[in-house]
Write an enzyme that holds these catalytic residues in place. Structure first.
Site, short mmCIF file in Angstrom:
data_model
loop_
_atom_site.label_atom_id
_atom_site.label_comp_id
_atom_site.label_asym_id
_atom_site.label_seq_id
_atom_site.Cartn_x
_atom_site.Cartn_y
_atom_site.Cartn_z
N HIS A 35 0.77 -1.54 -0.02
CA HIS A 35 0.37 0.15 -0.56
C HIS A 35 1.23 1.20 -0.40
O HIS A 35 1.02 2.03 0.73
CB HIS A 35 -0.85 -0.05 1.47
CG HIS A 35 -2.72 -0.62 0.99
ND1 HIS A 35 -2.95 -0.18 0.31
CD2 HIS A 35 -2.92 -1.75 0.89
CE1 HIS A 35 -4.27 -0.96 -0.33
NE2 HIS A 35 -3.89 -2.07 1.21
N ASP B 118 -5.01 1.94 2.35
CA ASP B 118 -5.17 1.23 2.97
C ASP B 118 -6.14 2.43 4.55
O ASP B 118 -6.80 1.72 5.19
CB ASP B 118 -4.14 0.64 3.61
CG ASP B 118 -2.75 1.19 4.17
OD1 ASP B 118 -2.66 2.75 3.27
OD2 ASP B 118 -1.45 0.51 4.42
N HIS C 183 11.22 5.73 -31.65
CA HIS C 183 11.62 4.75 -31.80
C HIS C 183 11.77 4.59 -32.92
O HIS C 183 10.12 4.90 -33.79
CB HIS C 183 10.63 3.54 -31.77
CG HIS C 183 11.05 3.11 -30.02
ND1 HIS C 183 11.87 3.15 -29.16
CD2 HIS C 183 9.55 3.05 -29.03
CE1 HIS C 183 11.84 2.65 -28.01
NE2 HIS C 183 10.64 2.70 -27.10
N TYR D 104 -7.86 9.47 -17.39
CA TYR D 104 -8.35 9.61 -16.10
C TYR D 104 -9.02 11.24 -17.23
O TYR D 104 -8.02 11.79 -17.23
CB TYR D 104 -8.16 9.69 -15.45
CG TYR D 104 -7.39 8.51 -15.08
CD1 TYR D 104 -7.70 8.28 -13.26
CD2 TYR D 104 -5.90 8.10 -15.28
CE1 TYR D 104 -6.85 7.75 -13.12
CE2 TYR D 104 -5.26 6.89 -14.59
CZ TYR D 104 -5.69 7.09 -13.39
OH TYR D 104 -5.41 6.19 -12.64
N GLU E 57 0.07 7.54 11.38
CA GLU E 57 -1.36 7.24 11.48
C GLU E 57 -2.50 7.85 12.47
O GLU E 57 -3.20 8.36 12.51
CB GLU E 57 -1.06 5.53 12.57
CG GLU E 57 -0.31 5.01 11.56
CD GLU E 57 -0.50 3.31 12.30
OE1 GLU E 57 -0.60 3.47 13.40
OE2 GLU E 57 -0.81 2.49 11.36
#
Ligand SMILES: [Zn+2]
Ligand SMILES: [Zn+2]
Length: 430
Positions: free
Chosen positions: A129, A134, A276, A332, A408
């Site tokens: 994560h 999370d 390329h 997106y 946290e």
């Protein structure tokens, strides 16, 4: 004077009819904080890649069910949707968290460090994560617990959206994002407004960042193929050289940002990441292929940049007697925070974090699939501080790296602000 003050108090009581619930939210958020941290550690130690978040989804659905929330599983592959019906009628407010981890091998020495490995695109890799999703899941599970305990006072309903695959699925023949699929499966149909947050490892705990209007970029893939005529490298006049033409196109594309885009409004990026062409020093090849990425803010700017890329590439090629084929794939959309909703919610952010801790963010050239929800209904996406107090952002590991780390102690503010969004929005809708 007193007569004047009284109606004002009554008026604000009506506008923010439910904000009186904030002290109760604060109390309940503090009570759930330890659990939020435990859930986060459990999810951190058991990370799952996009569309594989089965264990995470089960943890969520078991928790929501235990709170008496209606649960639908396997939405958009592994997504979980919970609906909490308030006792009184009112709007449907959606809150979103993303569940997926990344193919990154964790290097942080934590007791709950991830040791999960997998094969990704044919390579052996750890799973981590490394973007903090999370914490998003754990925070939203905490919000569900807080609000379920206040169900009888809610004037409306809450939809908890736990989506898979925010980072996208890029497999042969499949390019998709969890949010896009959730929208296609109809999760936004009965929603009035949606809120989401992203933890930031490089912003101090206790702070909130936001931006009205286009806040994060749209991401589009660019491919340009320049077709020339092959020739001996010693006699270029007998062919059409796509290498020289491609070089001119790369240079020409730089003028889009310096001469076409109004840079006082929004930034934009056009990057050619690979070229390329050719096989040998004395052969002028038949074609050159270039790929790159385009970052824009808002539909209008996106259309302008796409148009200029096509004009520049095709006209430069034509002037050389070559032909340019331009393919742009939209990935997106831009994350656009509804200006009306955002301005109404600034007071909510300030109430949660304190006025001095709420900052206006600069535009971010990275993308977020929350944008797909915002194309359906008004939405607000904010940043939540996750760096330890006094940390130096320039020396703090960024998202998507093996050293990514979260403090946290910032999570409880996430629980509070998401819960405030719900009750304040319900109060405003009356
Ligand atoms: Zn990420
Ligand atoms: Zn993320």
């Amino acid at each position: 004077m007193r007569k004047l003050i009284l109606p004002l108090v009554l008026l604000s009581g009506t506008v923010f009819g439910q904000s009186k619930l904030r002290p109760e939210i604060d109390k309940k958020a503090t009570a759930v904080e330890t659990k939020v941290i435990e859930w986060r550690r459990d999810i951190h130690q058991n990370p799952e890649l996009g569309n594989q978040e089965k264990r995470t989804a089960k943890l969520i659905s078991d928790h929501l069910r235990s709170l008496g929330i209606e649960v639908t599983e396997n939405v958009a592959v592994t997504g979980v949707v919970g609906v909490l019906r308030g006792a009184k009628p009112g709007p449907m407010v959606a809150l979103r968290a993303d569940m997926d981890a990344l193919p990154v091998t964790e290097r942080v020495d934590l007791p709950f460090k991830s040791t999960v490995t997998t094969t990704y695109n044919g390579q052996q890799t750890g799973v981590m994560h490394a973007c903090g999703h999370d914490s998003h899941v754990a925070i939203l599970m905490g919000v569900a617990e807080v609000l379920a305990g206040m169900k009888n006072q809610l004037e409306g309903s809450v939809k908890f959206i736990f989506q898979p695959a925010e980072e996208g699925i890029y497999e042969p023949g499949v390019t998709t994002w969890g949010a896009k699929q959730m929208v296609e499966e109809g999760v936004m149909k009965d929603v009035d407004a949606i809120f989401g947050l992203h933890i930031s490892a490089q912003t101090e705990v206790g702070t909130i960042g936001y931006r009205s209007g286009p806040a994060q970029a749209a991401v589009d893939n660019l491919e340009i193929i320049v077709h020339g005529t092959q020739a001996h490298g010693a006699s270029p006049w007998s062919g059409v050289d796509p290498v020289v033409t491609a070089s001119q196109i790369v240079t020409g594309l730089q003028t889009i940002l310096s001469r076409s885009v109004n840079i006082t409004q929004n930034p934009a990026v056009v990057t050619v990441g690979a070229i390329h062409g050719g096989i040998r020093h004395n052969i002028i090849p038949e074609k050159v292929e270039m790929i790159g990425t385009i970052r824009t803010f808002g539909d209008e700017q996106q259309e302008l940049v796409h148009r200029r890329i096509t004009e520049i590439a095709t006209n430069i090629a034509e002037s050389a007697g070559a032909k340019a084929e331009v393919n742009i794939t939209k990935l997106y959309p831009s994350t656009v925070n509804d200006p009306n909703l955002t301005s109404k919610m600034v007071a909510t952010l300030e109430a949660a974090a304190g006025k001095e801790n709420v900052k206006v963010n600069p535009p971010v050239t990275g993308a977020e699939d929350f944008s797909f929800y915002q194309r359906e209904k008004p939405g607000l996406f904010i940043g939540l501080g996750g760096m330890k107090k006094g940390g130096d952002p320039t020396k703090t590991p960024s998202h998507h790296t093996p050293d990514f780390y979260l403090d946290e102690s910032g999570f409880v503010l996430g629980v509070r602000v998401m819960s405030y969004f719900v009750v304040d929005y319900m109060g405003m809708k009356k």
